[in-house]
Structures are given as C-alpha cells and as structure tokens.
Design an enzyme around this catalytic site. Structure first.
Site, PDB file in Angstrom:
ATOM      1  N   LYS A  32       5.315   5.062  17.278  1.00  0.00           N
ATOM      2  CA  LYS A  32       3.939   5.592  17.215  1.00  0.00           C
ATOM      3  C   LYS A  32       2.920   4.498  16.900  1.00  0.00           C
ATOM      4  O   LYS A  32       1.739   4.600  17.265  1.00  0.00           O
ATOM      5  CB  LYS A  32       3.863   6.722  16.186  1.00  0.00           C
ATOM      6  CG  LYS A  32       4.345   6.361  14.774  1.00  0.00           C
ATOM      7  CD  LYS A  32       3.212   5.932  13.871  1.00  0.00           C
ATOM      8  CE  LYS A  32       3.706   5.575  12.486  1.00  0.00           C
ATOM      9  NZ  LYS A  32       2.600   5.274  11.553  1.00  0.00           N
ATOM     10  N   ASN A  61       0.824  -1.203   0.000  1.00  0.00           N
ATOM     11  CA  ASN A  61       0.000   0.000   0.000  1.00  0.00           C
ATOM     12  C   ASN A  61       0.863   1.261   0.000  1.00  0.00           C
ATOM     13  O   ASN A  61       0.730   2.138  -0.861  1.00  0.00           O
ATOM     14  CB  ASN A  61      -0.913  -0.051   1.225  1.00  0.00           C
ATOM     15  CG  ASN A  61      -1.918   1.086   1.267  1.00  0.00           C
ATOM     16  OD1 ASN A  61      -1.969   1.846   2.229  1.00  0.00           O
ATOM     17  ND2 ASN A  61      -2.736   1.222   0.230  1.00  0.00           N
TER      18      ASN A  61
END
Length: 495
Positions: A350, A159
């Site tokens: 993160k 992606n």
C-alpha cells in the site's frame, strides 16, 4: 451452664412448623455442646454433656455466637463441616433452657432483630468464605502452574514505535499476566544536547519522533539492544525494514526459544526465490514464531487515541489471542485473521500506491483520478499476493483494516503521499525530501517499489503491474513524473 446449639444453615428460614412429640433416644455425641436436627420437622435436639436436654422449634433460638466447633459423624446430616459452616449457640447462667417462653413482647422483638442481624452477617461471611474457596480451587487447578508475567520488549522507538509503546505500556500496567516494565530499544541520538533515552526516561516523551504525547512511566528506554531484549517473552518489531537484518544478527542466540514475535514493519525483501517477507526473515534468523500487525494506523492519530482499527495476522491462534490482549484498547480495535502473509503483503504494497496518490496530488489531478489510482493499486496488490503468497489469499482479508482501509488512509494522510506530492511539485530527489521533511524517519514506498521491481523482472511480470513499475521508474530511473497517468492508461484491468 446449658447451651442452645443450632446449625446456621437453618437460620433465617421461616419457622412455621410446630413441635411434635418424639420418641428418639438420647443421642451420644463426642463433644460437649452439639446438636442434631430433623429437617422435616424443623426441630433442634439440644445436647449438653452427652445428654439430650430438650427439643425446641427454631423460632425459640434467640441469641447466637460463632465458635469454632466441628461436629461428630454421629450428627448425621450435620457432619459436613465445610469451611464457612459454623455453629451458633447461646449460654444461659442457670435457669430453664426454654427461658424464651418468659420473654416480654419487647424482648422478643429485640432478640428477634438480633437474630436477623446476626443471620445476615453470618450469611455474608459464608458468601465471602465461599468466594475465597472458589479462588483457592482455581489456584489449585491452575494458578500454581501459571507461568510468570510475560516480559515485553519493543524493538524500535520511532513515530510508530513510540505510539505502540504508549498502548503496550498502559495495557501491561493493568494486566497481571504481563510484566509491568516494558523495555523499548532506542537507537541512541542526541536531541537538544541530551541523550534521547535520558529524555524518554525522565520526561516520558519521545521529543524527536512523537512530541506532545506522554509515554507511560513503565516504558523504559534502553540504548543497548541485547539488554532491552534480555528475557523477553514478546518482541514487538517496529523499525524501518531495511534495518531488520542487522538487528536480527545482533539478537541471534540471545532470544528465548518460546518467545512470541510480532512485526509491525511494512516492507518486503528480495530473496533467492523472489519475495521475502520481513516476518520470515525474523523467523528464520531468530527461530521464533512470528505474527504481524497491519492496519489503517497513522501513528499520531493512534497516539491521540482517535478511534481506529487494525489487523493481526497470526497462524498460531493462541499467539493471536495473547497479542490482541496486549495491544487492543477501546479506541484501537483489533481483528485477528490466519492469513498472516496476506496481511503483511498489504502493509508493504500500500505504500507504493500511496506514492502514486501523492504524484496525483502534486500534479493537480482531482479526486476521480486519485480514486482510480487507489483502485488500480488495490487490484495490483491482490494480484501480487495471489502470485507470491504461499498460503491462501482470500478477498475477505483485503476488506479488513490491513487492506482497503489502510490503503485509503495512507493515500490521503501518510508520509509516503506527502513526500511524493512534494516530489511532483519541487523536482527535488526523494532522498533530499526525506531529509527535509521526515525528521529522521524513512520512507517505505520508494524502496519497496525497488525491491518489487527486481522480483517482477526476475519473473518477467513487469508489464502486469504498471502502477508499481511506474512508481519505481519515476523514483529511481528518472522517468518524468508527468508521465505517471500515461503509464496507467493501458492498465491490464481495462483490457
């Protein structure tokens, strides 16, 4: 057949000066039709067959042609015949050389217009020649030594890899110092009975990982890794971090020594001394200089060309400049910083925080709770970076797109949050949800939490990072997800 000859450098200038007497002797010149002039008096000395014929004012010159004549050194200030300085002359079939005195007013106007038109045309020609000379000079100074266009290979086609390929392909097609063909290594799969590489190369679309977005035709899908990377000057790594080791083993000794590498991979590994950054793994195994790119960049939105920012961390300023030129667009804005390790740490950690944010959404907690999770996660990211990064770690880097911006967008829109929410709601395992929801893509958050937990245990620092620890325990050790908030209630930030 006398000839009127005048330097073009004086054409088009006001001819207000009046002729004055001169006692200059005849000027001996090497060519038949030449002239010298007196700039102070605006006069032209007309010469024919080495004989001084007449002195006229510039205003009397009425017609021009542009032969290819080079003046003699004896012409004084006229001897400079740099390209573009031609001479303008007029043939007269007999008659007086000052025949302009007998012209009617209408003839004077007509010939004056011809003079102005020719002057403008010649001035334009001179400017063009001058520009060509400047280009030629530039080529002599550097272009001849300029290296050939840099070849780019993208290692990965998921992606995010396909979204980046769209940007790189478009930029490479426009910029002369990058090779027009961009090779993209594709892990061969079968989609609807066809090879994925065949689909990409014929339909210019990655139907499996980035459907609905056309790739530039100069992006070529290659199933063989060594073939794709052959001769590459820039390698863009964008694969799940758990695969990078095997890929580097294949590429070893097949990569140019001066190749520039950039990692878009968000994850870390465990080494003998603790933390091992993905860029360091690539650098050590391939022997090339590495930079990183991390930021608030959800792939589909980047492919949609929605405005966003990102951060390149590069210890080599020249490499940072080259990569920025290759990757930046009007809607994909890039800041380059030197704290490459901090940038990469942000991109990895993160994802763990995003898993915690997904737990909050799945358990039905509100925005206040989610905001608290994001803040506590940021504080753990900063603390971890300061403990394990060898280089400087400044708060300014966490304010770039790779820091707080990436953390926010991942906690609200990334796949780690999405799967973690389903985990809290359904009770299914992470592996099962990954297969059901991600169409072959891999989660980074849970696996990164496992790698970090091993490092923290080895350093006896588990209690200092309760959020990272809670995510790991819930994903891999069977701790109930309902206890997630309880793990944060006695966070060191509150003590």
């Amino acid at each position: 057949m006398p000839a009127v000859l005048v330097p073009c450098l004086q054409l088009g200038q006001p001819a207000k000066a009046t002729a004055r007497s001169t006692d200059k002797a005849p000027i001996m010149l090497k060519h038949r039709h030449q002239a010298t002039h007196n700039l102070g008096r605006n006069l032209v000395f007309l010469v024919y067959e080495n004989t001084l014929l007449k002195m006229v004012r510039y205003a009397q010159v009425v017609h021009m042609e542009t032969p290819d004549i080079e003046t003699s050194p004896s012409c004084g200030s006229l001897q400079n015949t740099a390209p573009g300085r031609h001479w303008l002359w007029e043939y007269r079939q007999g008659g007086r050389t000052d025949a302009t005195n007998n012209l009617t007013r209408e003839d004077r106007v007509t010939r004056g217009n011809s003079l102005r038109a020719a002057t403008e045309e010649h001035t334009s020609s001179r400017r063009t020649v001058a520009a060509e000379h400047r280009v030629s000079d530039c080529r002599q100074r550097g272009t001849a030594k300029m290296s050939p266009p840099r070849k780019v290979c993208i290692v990965g086609s998921g992606n995010w890899g396909s979204a980046i390929a769209k940007i790189v392909g478009e930029n490479a097609a426009k910029l002369d110092h990058f090779d027009k063909t961009v090779k993209m290594w594709v892990f061969e799969e079968t989609v609807n009975g066809r090879k994925l590489t065949e689909i990409i190369n014929t339909e210019h679309e990655n139907l499996k990982y980035l459907p609905g977005h056309k790739l530039p035709p100069n992006v070529v899908a290659v199933p063989d890794l060594l073939e794709a990377a052959a001769g590459a000057d820039i390698l863009v790594f964008v694969v799940p971090h758990q695969f990078i080791g095997k890929l580097c083993d294949q590429l070893k000794s097949h990569v140019k020594k001066d190749c520039i590498g950039v990692s878009l991979i968000k994850g870390v590994d465990e080494g003998p001394e603790g933390l091992k950054l993905i860029s360091n793994i690539i650098r050590e195994r391939l022997g090339i200089e590495m930079s990183v790119l991390m930021g608030a960049n959800i792939a589909n939105e980047v492919a949609d060309e929605k405005f966003c920012e990102t951060t390149i961390g590069s210890k080599n300023k020249e490499h940072g400049k080259i990569l920025k030129e290759l990757l930046q667009t009007l809607n994909f804005r890039i800041t380059v910083v030197e704290e490459a390790d901090t940038v990469e740490i942000c991109g990895a950690l993160k994802n763990i925080v995003a898993v915690g944010a997904g737990f909050c959404d799945g358990l039905g907690f509100g925005d206040n709770t989610k905001a608290a999770v994001i803040r506590l996660g940021l504080m753990e990211m900063i603390a971890f970076a300061k403990l394990f990064c060898k280089g400087p770690v400044t708060s300014a880097t966490f304010l770039e797109s790779c820091g707080v911006a990436d953390l926010i967008t991942t906690c609200y829109g990334g796949r780690n949050r999405k799967v973690a929410e389903a985990f809290a709601k359904t009770g299914k395992s992470i592996e099962e949800l990954e297969r059901e929801m991600l169409n072959g893509q891999k989660l980074q958050g849970p696996q990164t939490s496992a790698e970090l937990n091993h490092i923290l245990k080895s350093k006896n620092l588990v209690n200092k990072f309760p959020l990272f620890t809670a995510v790991y325990q819930i994903c891999y050790e069977g701790r109930p997800v309902t206890e997630f908030i309880k793990c944060l209630q006695n966070h060191p930030e509150h003590l």
